[in-house]
Scaffold this motif. Structure first.
Motif, short mmCIF file in Angstrom:
data_model
loop_
_atom_site.label_atom_id
_atom_site.label_comp_id
_atom_site.label_asym_id
_atom_site.label_seq_id
_atom_site.Cartn_x
_atom_site.Cartn_y
_atom_site.Cartn_z
N PHE A 76 0.79 -1.24 0.00
CA PHE A 76 0.00 0.00 0.00
C PHE A 76 0.82 1.28 0.00
O PHE A 76 0.28 2.37 -0.22
N SER A 77 2.13 1.19 0.24
CA SER A 77 2.98 2.39 0.14
C SER A 77 4.42 1.96 -0.09
O SER A 77 4.89 0.99 0.53
N ASN A 78 5.11 2.68 -0.99
CA ASN A 78 6.53 2.35 -1.19
C ASN A 78 7.44 3.44 -0.63
O ASN A 78 8.62 3.49 -0.95
N PHE A 79 6.87 4.32 0.20
CA PHE A 79 7.73 5.28 0.91
C PHE A 79 8.44 4.54 2.03
O PHE A 79 7.81 3.72 2.72
N PHE A 124 0.02 0.59 -9.49
CA PHE A 124 1.01 0.84 -8.45
C PHE A 124 2.11 -0.21 -8.44
O PHE A 124 3.21 0.03 -8.00
N ARG A 125 1.78 -1.40 -8.92
CA ARG A 125 2.63 -2.55 -8.66
C ARG A 125 4.06 -2.37 -9.17
O ARG A 125 5.02 -2.77 -8.55
N THR A 165 5.09 -11.24 -10.96
CA THR A 165 3.70 -10.96 -11.28
C THR A 165 3.49 -9.56 -11.86
O THR A 165 2.36 -9.19 -12.17
N THR A 166 4.55 -8.79 -12.02
CA THR A 166 4.39 -7.45 -12.60
C THR A 166 3.67 -7.59 -13.94
O THR A 166 4.06 -8.39 -14.78
N GLY A 167 2.60 -6.82 -14.10
CA GLY A 167 1.93 -6.84 -15.40
C GLY A 167 0.66 -7.66 -15.44
O GLY A 167 -0.21 -7.42 -16.24
N TYR A 168 0.54 -8.64 -14.55
CA TYR A 168 -0.70 -9.40 -14.52
C TYR A 168 -1.77 -8.62 -13.76
O TYR A 168 -1.48 -7.87 -12.86
#
Ligand code: SAH
Ligand code: SF4
Length: 346
Positions: free
Chosen positions: A56-59, A296-297, A308-311
């Motif tokens: 939910f956050s990449n900070f 976001f992924r 799973t990037t892109g699915y």
């Protein structure tokens, strides 16, 4: 070697020297995976539990040398979801059939205790089990999340080698991280930890210590992650990618902690198309499909090439269910608590 594996299967005890001996030799890989698979079947059965992972956050305020989310990685576009989005993703996870969601993020101070507790309550109203993986907090904060309804917490020790930890996690303290793990257990959480395998200068002796630490701290879940170098971090030229060694550490963890939950980690799948299958046939009984919104992924880059990037989330899930059936296993229909934790509740 056979004698040691037999001993581990029966007693679930090995000394540090015995662990190092088994980790040393490449030819021990298959016998260890087979033994761990047997122990898995006996203690936790054939069900594979699915957890919907929401990043939910990449900070992140921390600067771990190995991680793409480290605060000094200025190349990364940062995002954080709002509370409604997080809860609606959890609802989507429920609609897809998940019984557990995992909320994971960098250490993002925007999500203070009040915000986190609101999100936790919102998700618990959906009737889902909830796992948090949001890093180091005070005992009071962990208590507040528990009070709000959080069930489980994942926080890897990363390594028990204090020098290696100090080198790779600047500004952080190994003792404080270990305290977090102990506090979570004391608060009654179903406790998940784990380590990275393949960090530069990591020794087999320290990996053996990691496994013994999982037992000593009475963990209920353990995730073993092969370290994958990220191009925008100081460790970009490191070797890493030690899938077979990671699988051995995972198998030995199953042998010594027979009734815990062990995920087939995404990092294992990232390193080889059959990485997850090998893990599931070598002691693992959990998969955490990523259900983060695809927009976001791409920015949640702990390491490069996450499979799973892109699915779309739904396609990810179907792929996983097909794999489980192909392996002759079944999808867990309950909340999938670890038998280890359930036993402690009696
Ligand atoms: N910030 C939280 C949770 C997100 S990080 C925390 O650190 O606990 C989740 C996990 O990603 C970390 O525990 C670490 O083991 C793993 N990780 C980070 N960088 C990685 C890399 N380059 N390769 C493999 N795993 C990595
Ligand atoms: Fe932040 Fe966790 Fe990455 Fe460390 S491993 S930089 S705490 S997200």
């Amino acid at each position: 070697m056979e004698k040691l594996i037999e001993k581990a299967k029966k007693t679930h005890l090995l000394t540090k020297e015995e662990l190092v001996f088994l980790l040393q030799d490449e030819k021990n890989l298959i016998p260890l995976l087979d033994a761990a698979n047997e122990v898995r079947k006996t203690y936790v059965g054939d069900e594979i539990h699915l957890r919907g992972l929401i990043e939910f956050s990449n900070f992140c305020k921390n600067n771990c040398l190995y991680c793409g989310l480290r605060r000094d990685n200025k190349k990364l576009s940062r995002y954080r979801m709002d509370e409604e989005t997080i809860i609606s993703l959890a609802q989507h996870a429920k609609d897809m059939g998940f019984k557990t969601v995992v909320l994971q993020s960098g250490e993002d101070l925007h999500f203070n205790t009040e915000r986190m507790c609101r999100i936790i309550k919102g998700i618990k109203e959906l009737g889902l089990a909830l796992t948090l993986s949001i890093g180091e907090k005070t005992k009071e904060e962990y208590a507040a999340y528990k009070q709000a309804g959080a069930d489980r917490y994942l926080i890897r020790i990363e390594t028990t080698d204090k020098k290696l930890y100090a080198d790779n996690d600047p500004g952080m303290s190994w003792e404080e991280r270990a305290d977090c793990i102990r506090n979570l257990k004391a608060l009654g959480y179903e406790l998940g930890s784990g380590c990275l395998v393949g960090l530069p200068n990591q020794t087999l002796s320290s990996l053996a210590d990691d496994i013994l630490f999982f037992k000593e701290t009475d963990c209920d879940m353990i995730g073993i992650g092969p370290f994958i170098p990220h191009p925008d971090t100081p460790l970009k030229d490191a070797e890493g990618k030690k899938l077979n060694l990671s699988l051995k550490v995972m198998a030995l963890t199953r042998l010594l902690l027979p009734d815990i939950n062990i995920p087939a980690t995404t990092a294992m799948e990232t390193l080889a198309p059959d990485g997850q299958t090998k893990a599931l046939n070598g002691g693992a009984n959990v998969i955490m499909p990523n259900i983060t919104l695809t927009d976001f992924r791409q920015y949640y880059q702990l390491y490069p090439g996450k499979t799973t990037t892109g699915y779309t989330p739904d396609a990810t899930l179907q792929k996983v269910i097909d794999k489980i059936h192909f392996l002759g296993r079944t999808v867990g229909l309950g909340y999938g608590e670890s038998p280890h934790w359930l036993k402690e509740q009696c």
